[in-house]
Motif scaffolding. Sequence first.
Motif, mmCIF file in Angstrom:
data_model
loop_
_atom_site.group_PDB
_atom_site.id
_atom_site.type_symbol
_atom_site.label_atom_id
_atom_site.label_comp_id
_atom_site.label_asym_id
_atom_site.label_seq_id
_atom_site.Cartn_x
_atom_site.Cartn_y
_atom_site.Cartn_z
ATOM 1 N N UNK A 97 0.847 -1.200 0.000
ATOM 2 C CA UNK A 97 0.000 0.000 0.000
ATOM 3 C C UNK A 97 0.881 1.247 0.000
ATOM 4 N N UNK A 98 0.605 2.179 -0.895
ATOM 5 C CA UNK A 98 1.430 3.388 -1.003
ATOM 6 C C UNK A 98 0.606 4.642 -0.761
ATOM 7 N N UNK A 99 1.065 5.457 0.181
ATOM 8 C CA UNK A 99 0.401 6.715 0.506
ATOM 9 C C UNK A 99 1.220 7.911 0.069
ATOM 10 N N UNK A 100 0.826 9.076 0.586
ATOM 11 C CA UNK A 100 1.396 10.353 0.143
ATOM 12 C C UNK A 100 1.988 11.095 1.343
ATOM 13 N N UNK A 101 3.276 11.482 1.273
ATOM 14 C CA UNK A 101 3.878 12.193 2.400
ATOM 15 C C UNK A 101 3.105 13.442 2.789
ATOM 16 N N UNK A 102 2.975 13.664 4.074
ATOM 17 C CA UNK A 102 2.373 14.873 4.670
ATOM 18 C C UNK A 102 0.869 14.992 4.482
ATOM 19 N N UNK A 103 0.243 14.021 3.839
ATOM 20 C CA UNK A 103 -1.206 14.157 3.641
ATOM 21 C C UNK A 103 -1.937 13.904 4.964
ATOM 22 N N UNK A 104 -2.873 14.777 5.343
ATOM 23 C CA UNK A 104 -3.650 14.534 6.565
ATOM 24 C C UNK A 104 -4.564 13.316 6.447
ATOM 25 N N UNK A 105 -4.788 12.857 5.205
ATOM 26 C CA UNK A 105 -5.624 11.671 4.989
ATOM 27 C C UNK A 105 -4.810 10.444 4.595
ATOM 28 N N UNK A 106 -3.847 10.621 3.697
ATOM 29 C CA UNK A 106 -3.146 9.475 3.098
ATOM 30 C C UNK A 106 -1.672 9.390 3.479
ATOM 31 N N UNK A 107 -1.238 10.137 4.475
ATOM 32 C CA UNK A 107 0.141 10.013 4.947
ATOM 33 C C UNK A 107 0.362 8.645 5.577
ATOM 34 N N UNK A 108 1.582 8.129 5.436
ATOM 35 C CA UNK A 108 1.935 6.862 6.074
ATOM 36 C C UNK A 108 2.984 7.108 7.158
ATOM 37 N N UNK A 109 4.003 7.882 6.821
ATOM 38 C CA UNK A 109 5.053 8.194 7.795
ATOM 39 C C UNK A 109 4.865 9.591 8.367
ATOM 40 N N UNK A 110 4.283 10.475 7.568
ATOM 41 C CA UNK A 110 4.103 11.866 8.003
ATOM 42 C C UNK A 110 2.716 12.362 7.605
ATOM 43 N N UNK A 111 2.149 13.190 8.474
ATOM 44 C CA UNK A 111 0.863 13.834 8.163
ATOM 45 C C UNK A 111 0.961 15.281 8.590
ATOM 46 N N UNK A 112 0.330 16.170 7.856
ATOM 47 C CA UNK A 112 0.446 17.583 8.224
ATOM 48 C C UNK A 112 -0.409 17.878 9.450
ATOM 49 N N UNK A 143 -5.957 -4.906 9.618
ATOM 50 C CA UNK A 143 -5.477 -5.667 10.788
ATOM 51 C C UNK A 143 -6.628 -6.445 11.414
ATOM 52 N N UNK A 144 -7.790 -5.790 11.494
ATOM 53 C CA UNK A 144 -8.970 -6.455 12.068
ATOM 54 C C UNK A 144 -9.304 -7.731 11.282
ATOM 55 N N UNK A 145 -9.057 -7.678 9.961
ATOM 56 C CA UNK A 145 -9.342 -8.846 9.103
ATOM 57 C C UNK A 145 -8.160 -9.808 8.999
ATOM 58 N N UNK A 146 -7.068 -9.504 9.714
ATOM 59 C CA UNK A 146 -5.846 -10.326 9.689
ATOM 60 C C UNK A 146 -5.247 -10.438 8.290
ATOM 61 N N UNK A 147 -5.301 -9.341 7.551
ATOM 62 C CA UNK A 147 -4.697 -9.295 6.211
ATOM 63 C C UNK A 147 -3.245 -8.832 6.349
ATOM 64 N N UNK A 148 -2.328 -9.543 5.711
ATOM 65 C CA UNK A 148 -0.920 -9.131 5.730
ATOM 66 C C UNK A 148 -0.688 -8.086 4.648
ATOM 67 N N UNK A 149 0.012 -7.013 4.991
ATOM 68 C CA UNK A 149 0.291 -5.964 3.996
ATOM 69 C C UNK A 149 1.500 -5.172 4.452
ATOM 70 N N UNK A 150 2.092 -4.420 3.503
ATOM 71 C CA UNK A 150 3.117 -3.453 3.884
ATOM 72 C C UNK A 150 2.625 -2.079 3.428
ATOM 73 N N UNK A 151 3.115 -1.023 4.123
ATOM 74 C CA UNK A 151 2.692 0.341 3.787
ATOM 75 C C UNK A 151 3.918 1.210 3.610
ATOM 76 N N UNK A 152 3.932 2.017 2.580
ATOM 77 C CA UNK A 152 5.028 2.972 2.424
ATOM 78 C C UNK A 152 4.470 4.258 1.812
ATOM 79 N N UNK A 153 5.337 5.234 1.640
ATOM 80 C CA UNK A 153 4.933 6.510 1.024
ATOM 81 C C UNK A 153 5.680 6.679 -0.288
#
Length: 156
Positions: A97-112, A143-153
């Motif tokens: 799963x890939x998100x967007x840096x600094x996004x208040x909705x889609x940030x993974x490592x950082x959110x504004x 996580x609730x569904x016990x699905x394995x995944x990785x997340x990055x930005x």
Amino acid sequence: MSEEKNREKEIVYVIAHCLLNPSARVKGIRRPKRFETEKKNVIQLPCPELIYAGPDRAKKSKEEYDTPDYRGFCLKLFLPYADMIEKLSKDGHEIQITGIPKSPSCGVLTASVRNLPESESFSENSAAEAKGVFFEEIEKELRRRHVLFSMNECVL
Ligand code: SF4
């Protein structure tokens, strides 16, 4: 190797909406580099902010989006995608799963976030180590569904 065996090893890329459609971004802010889709399995998530607040929305901090209403909206938006991802994961696919840096909705490592909690008149948000609201809901639901995944930005 048979077609069936090859299919089992595939990665499914689940990406923030604006990685393929930068027009969803708040007007005037930096656009991410387009996600390279060639020969990849890609699920493009919906843009929660565009649907919730429209194309002329103002830039906001995570605190401003972090309301029960917006969280509930994000979860509801994600549920059909969670169903797809869960089924693909259980079918042997790797989920990235890939998100967007600094996004208040889609940030993974950082959110504004707000610069100063006591400030009434901030115009610029700064970034803190946090996930965005939508990606927090995604993480919780998978996580609730016990699905394995990785997340990055992505890189902006
Ligand atoms: S980061 Fe998320 S909320 Fe912001 S434009 Fe991209 S998809 Fe929409």
